[in-house]
Write a protein that holds these residues in place. Structure first.
Motif, PDB file in Angstrom:
ATOM      1  N   PHE A 137       1.317  -9.085  12.824  1.00  0.00           N
ATOM      2  CA  PHE A 137       1.034  -9.635  11.495  1.00  0.00           C
ATOM      3  C   PHE A 137       2.180 -10.514  11.041  1.00  0.00           C
ATOM      4  O   PHE A 137       3.288 -10.444  11.582  1.00  0.00           O
ATOM      5  CB  PHE A 137       0.782  -8.512  10.474  1.00  0.00           C
ATOM      6  N   ASP A 138       1.900 -11.342  10.037  1.00  0.00           N
ATOM      7  CA  ASP A 138       2.916 -12.218   9.442  1.00  0.00           C
ATOM      8  C   ASP A 138       3.380 -11.718   8.082  1.00  0.00           C
ATOM      9  O   ASP A 138       4.530 -11.917   7.703  1.00  0.00           O
ATOM     10  CB  ASP A 138       2.364 -13.640   9.278  1.00  0.00           C
ATOM     11  N   VAL A 139       2.469 -11.116   7.321  1.00  0.00           N
ATOM     12  CA  VAL A 139       2.804 -10.681   5.960  1.00  0.00           C
ATOM     13  C   VAL A 139       1.969  -9.457   5.585  1.00  0.00           C
ATOM     14  O   VAL A 139       0.824  -9.317   6.023  1.00  0.00           O
ATOM     15  CB  VAL A 139       2.596 -11.831   4.935  1.00  0.00           C
ATOM     16  N   ILE A 140       2.573  -8.586   4.783  1.00  0.00           N
ATOM     17  CA  ILE A 140       1.897  -7.409   4.250  1.00  0.00           C
ATOM     18  C   ILE A 140       1.461  -7.714   2.822  1.00  0.00           C
ATOM     19  O   ILE A 140       2.232  -8.277   2.042  1.00  0.00           O
ATOM     20  CB  ILE A 140       2.830  -6.186   4.269  1.00  0.00           C
ATOM     21  N   VAL A 141       0.226  -7.320   2.500  1.00  0.00           N
ATOM     22  CA  VAL A 141      -0.279  -7.445   1.134  1.00  0.00           C
ATOM     23  C   VAL A 141      -0.753  -6.066   0.699  1.00  0.00           C
ATOM     24  O   VAL A 141      -1.411  -5.353   1.463  1.00  0.00           O
ATOM     25  CB  VAL A 141      -1.435  -8.466   1.038  1.00  0.00           C
ATOM     26  N   THR A 142      -0.400  -5.675  -0.520  1.00  0.00           N
ATOM     27  CA  THR A 142      -0.823  -4.397  -1.074  1.00  0.00           C
ATOM     28  C   THR A 142      -1.217  -4.588  -2.530  1.00  0.00           C
ATOM     29  O   THR A 142      -0.871  -5.589  -3.146  1.00  0.00           O
ATOM     30  CB  THR A 142       0.304  -3.345  -0.944  1.00  0.00           C
ATOM     31  N   ALA A 143      -1.956  -3.609  -3.056  1.00  0.00           N
ATOM     32  CA  ALA A 143      -2.333  -3.633  -4.470  1.00  0.00           C
ATOM     33  C   ALA A 143      -1.286  -2.878  -5.288  1.00  0.00           C
ATOM     34  O   ALA A 143      -0.730  -1.881  -4.828  1.00  0.00           O
ATOM     35  CB  ALA A 143      -3.707  -3.005  -4.669  1.00  0.00           C
ATOM     36  N   GLU A 144      -1.023  -3.369  -6.493  1.00  0.00           N
ATOM     37  CA  GLU A 144      -0.144  -2.674  -7.421  1.00  0.00           C
ATOM     38  C   GLU A 144      -0.783  -1.322  -7.760  1.00  0.00           C
ATOM     39  O   GLU A 144      -1.993  -1.260  -7.955  1.00  0.00           O
ATOM     40  CB  GLU A 144      -0.021  -3.544  -8.691  1.00  0.00           C
ATOM     41  N   ALA A 145      -0.123  -0.203  -7.783  1.00  0.00           N
ATOM     42  CA  ALA A 145       1.307  -0.043  -7.781  1.00  0.00           C
ATOM     43  C   ALA A 145       1.755   0.998  -6.758  1.00  0.00           C
ATOM     44  O   ALA A 145       2.844   0.881  -6.222  1.00  0.00           O
ATOM     45  CB  ALA A 145       1.797   0.395  -9.164  1.00  0.00           C
TER      46      ALA A 145
END
Length: 186
Positions: free
Chosen positions: A53-61
């Motif tokens: 992967f290149d980047v991690i994305v997550t939902a707050e919080a």
């Protein structure tokens, strides 16, 4: 103290408090906030299973510490948090609506224009602490798609209830659902 459920997560024992959702449905509360030991161990275990992967994305919080630690351990020193409210510094936001089992009303998740540009064309790993109904996951995935990112994986520390039967997520442990008396729902 109320009812708890003992789990082994990333080699560490934790007692999760059982919380009432309805009269006949209780869930085990996995709270990663403040637990550095479980955050570090879970990040390490998840990265062993993660696709490139290149980047991690997550939902707050709740999963922010996990996303941070996974980014740090992987050497990818940038991660993106889909926010619950647009902030003044967030320009030209994109948004999607979400309803989660742990939230009693519909919410909206937001990304700023610079985050959208960062995600565009990249291999995105979506990370959460617990996946249950999958609503938060779907919302983050919709945001990544709006940003023209390529979702290469969906990961969580725990998969709750039926989520553990999904073949499109990677997780460390199954978290069962519970009856009012604390027994595991079959």
């Amino acid at each position: 103290m109320g009812m708890t459920y003992e789990m082994n997560i990333a080699g560490l024992r934790r007692d999760l408090p059982l919380c009432r959702v309805t009269d006949d449905l209780y869930i085990g509360a996995f709270v990663i906030f403040g637990d550095v030991e479980i955050t570090v161990a879970s990040a390490e275990a998840l990265l062993k299973k993660a696709p490139e992967f290149d980047v991690i994305v997550t939902a707050e919080a709740k999963s922010i510490p996990l996303a941070y630690e996974m980014a740090r351990q992987s050497g990818k020193y940038h991660y993106i948090v889909a926010r619950k409210y647009p902030k003044l510094y967030m320009k030209n936001v994109v948004s999607v609506k979400v309803r989660s089992i742990t939230t009693d009303k519909e919410q909206t998740l937001y990304l700023a224009e610079d985050e959208v540009e960062y995600i565009q064309g990249k291999r995105v790993l979506i990370v959460d602490d617990v996946i249950s109904t999958g609503e938060s996951l779907r919302a983050v995935e919709a945001l990544v798609e709006k940003a023209q990112g390529n979702v290469v994986g969906r990961m969580s520390v725990l998969a709750e209830g039926d989520a553990a039967n999904r073949d499109d997520i990677l997780f460390l442990e199954k978290l069962p659902l519970f009856n009012a008396d604390g027994s595991v729902k079959e």
